[in-house]
Design a protein around this motif. Sequence first.
Motif, mmCIF file in Angstrom:
data_model
loop_
_atom_site.group_PDB
_atom_site.id
_atom_site.type_symbol
_atom_site.label_atom_id
_atom_site.label_comp_id
_atom_site.label_asym_id
_atom_site.label_seq_id
_atom_site.Cartn_x
_atom_site.Cartn_y
_atom_site.Cartn_z
ATOM 1 N N PHE A 14 -22.658 47.557 -5.993
ATOM 2 C CA PHE A 14 -21.443 47.945 -5.279
ATOM 3 C C PHE A 14 -21.529 49.400 -4.826
ATOM 4 C CE2 PHE A 14 -17.004 49.559 -5.442
ATOM 5 C CZ PHE A 14 -16.403 48.707 -4.522
ATOM 6 N N ILE A 15 -21.998 50.252 -5.704
ATOM 7 C CA ILE A 15 -22.147 51.669 -5.356
ATOM 8 C C ILE A 15 -23.274 51.852 -4.333
ATOM 9 C CG2 ILE A 15 -22.794 53.940 -6.266
ATOM 10 C CD1 ILE A 15 -21.327 53.160 -8.858
ATOM 11 N N LYS A 16 -24.347 51.098 -4.494
ATOM 12 C CA LYS A 16 -25.486 51.227 -3.574
ATOM 13 C C LYS A 16 -25.104 50.910 -2.134
ATOM 14 C CE LYS A 16 -30.278 49.764 -2.905
ATOM 15 N NZ LYS A 16 -31.438 49.018 -3.472
ATOM 16 N N VAL A 17 -24.260 49.896 -1.931
ATOM 17 C CA VAL A 17 -23.892 49.522 -0.559
ATOM 18 C C VAL A 17 -22.836 50.469 0.031
ATOM 19 C CG1 VAL A 17 -24.427 47.107 -1.034
ATOM 20 C CG2 VAL A 17 -22.039 47.890 -1.181
ATOM 21 N N GLY A 18 -22.319 51.378 -0.785
ATOM 22 C CA GLY A 18 -21.355 52.353 -0.278
ATOM 23 C C GLY A 18 -19.916 52.091 -0.677
ATOM 24 N N MET A 19 -19.700 51.063 -1.517
ATOM 25 C CA MET A 19 -18.352 50.733 -1.997
ATOM 26 C C MET A 19 -17.417 50.423 -0.826
ATOM 27 S SD MET A 19 -17.942 53.341 -5.254
ATOM 28 C CE MET A 19 -17.784 54.833 -4.281
ATOM 29 N N PHE A 20 -16.116 50.535 -1.049
ATOM 30 C CA PHE A 20 -15.162 50.329 0.034
ATOM 31 C C PHE A 20 -15.198 51.504 1.004
ATOM 32 C CE2 PHE A 20 -12.890 47.519 -3.061
ATOM 33 C CZ PHE A 20 -12.835 46.384 -2.271
ATOM 34 N N ASP A 21 -15.012 51.222 2.270
ATOM 35 C CA ASP A 21 -14.921 52.270 3.289
ATOM 36 C C ASP A 21 -13.555 52.930 3.177
ATOM 37 O OD1 ASP A 21 -14.615 53.801 5.630
ATOM 38 O OD2 ASP A 21 -15.852 52.430 6.798
ATOM 39 N N GLU A 22 -13.542 54.195 2.813
ATOM 40 C CA GLU A 22 -12.275 54.886 2.560
ATOM 41 C C GLU A 22 -11.588 55.371 3.832
ATOM 42 O OE1 GLU A 22 -13.052 57.816 -0.450
ATOM 43 O OE2 GLU A 22 -13.669 56.307 -1.928
ATOM 44 N N HIS A 23 -12.183 55.095 5.007
ATOM 45 C CA HIS A 23 -11.484 55.372 6.262
ATOM 46 C C HIS A 23 -10.364 54.361 6.503
ATOM 47 C CE1 HIS A 23 -15.313 57.545 7.071
ATOM 48 N NE2 HIS A 23 -14.504 58.371 7.690
ATOM 49 N N VAL A 24 -10.444 53.228 5.811
ATOM 50 C CA VAL A 24 -9.447 52.170 5.981
ATOM 51 C C VAL A 24 -8.407 52.297 4.875
ATOM 52 C CG1 VAL A 24 -9.079 49.680 5.936
ATOM 53 C CG2 VAL A 24 -11.068 50.632 7.110
ATOM 54 N N PHE A 25 -7.150 52.375 5.257
ATOM 55 C CA PHE A 25 -6.088 52.562 4.271
ATOM 56 C C PHE A 25 -5.614 51.229 3.693
ATOM 57 C CE2 PHE A 25 -1.629 53.019 2.999
ATOM 58 C CZ PHE A 25 -1.736 54.080 2.108
ATOM 59 N N LEU A 26 -5.442 50.248 4.564
ATOM 60 C CA LEU A 26 -4.861 48.989 4.128
ATOM 61 C C LEU A 26 -5.309 47.854 5.051
ATOM 62 C CD1 LEU A 26 -2.810 48.000 1.946
ATOM 63 C CD2 LEU A 26 -1.025 48.256 3.666
ATOM 64 N N TYR A 27 -5.739 46.757 4.474
ATOM 65 C CA TYR A 27 -6.142 45.516 5.148
ATOM 66 C C TYR A 27 -7.544 45.587 5.750
ATOM 67 C CZ TYR A 27 -1.428 43.771 4.504
ATOM 68 O OH TYR A 27 -0.264 43.367 3.939
#
Length: 284
Positions: free
Chosen positions: A183-196
């Motif tokens: 999960f960490i290797k692929v970059g986790m969640f993209d934090e530019h996206v707030f919701l949905y």
Amino acid sequence: MSVACIILNYNSYVETKKLIEKVKLFGVFRYIIIVDNKSNDDSYIKLLKYQNTKIHVIQADKNGGFGYGNNFGVIYAKSLGAHYALIANPDVDFKEEIILPMLEVFKQKKDATVVVPASYKNNHIRAYHSQNNLQIAMSSSLILNKLFGNFLGRLSLNKLQLDQPVEIGVFSGALFMVDIPKFIKVGMFDEHVFLYFEESILAERIHGFGFKIYMLLDINFKHIGSTSVKKNISSFTKIKKYEVISKKYFLKSYRDAGNFKLLVYSLFFYESIFEMYLYGSLKK
């Protein structure tokens, strides 16, 4: 290897408390991590009373959205030595028996990054094959989803083997397990996206690394509903607008969609916003 359960709270003390009371009895979890996503009520203070050697209550430095809060929790779980994390919305209900089969998939499938149990809405499974750009745009519409769900990539149960892990393209983020290092290797969640649409972007990252997402159809959970979202976003139209913003970002940043194609896709996006406006009006 140790397993953590991560529960993301935002102004949802009642739902989070109910889930804590249940999962604290699950012996499979080495840690239960409650991430308060910078609630603007007294949730965090109330949740601190649950803190002990097994239950960790932490608070993000800001409300950066679903992805930011869960990333925060996963990094914390890693610092405790956890290798797997079950990420749960506070408004879900599940039994301890679903955890070991999910862990078994990670042992069997060395490319597994995410494993999800099945969940259903209106008798349809909440999972899709990987979608092309047009399918992503069209699936914003409630009407088109209902009429052309299979064309839009929705999994069809009658074509699946129920007793085997099924490789899927896109999953529901209400409840899922991750292999923390992958999960960490692929970059986790993209934090530019707030919701949905966070799960779809994560899926794109996972597939980009050659890793996989698997669903187990013979175990399931209940997603009661996005209570924290409904309480804190006053308009149905605003909810849909968050989805549209996230999808536009994805199409531009991950699929290199140009301005003309984005304009075409926007026809579906604006139609879906109008649908939600009508739906919200009827609900009043």
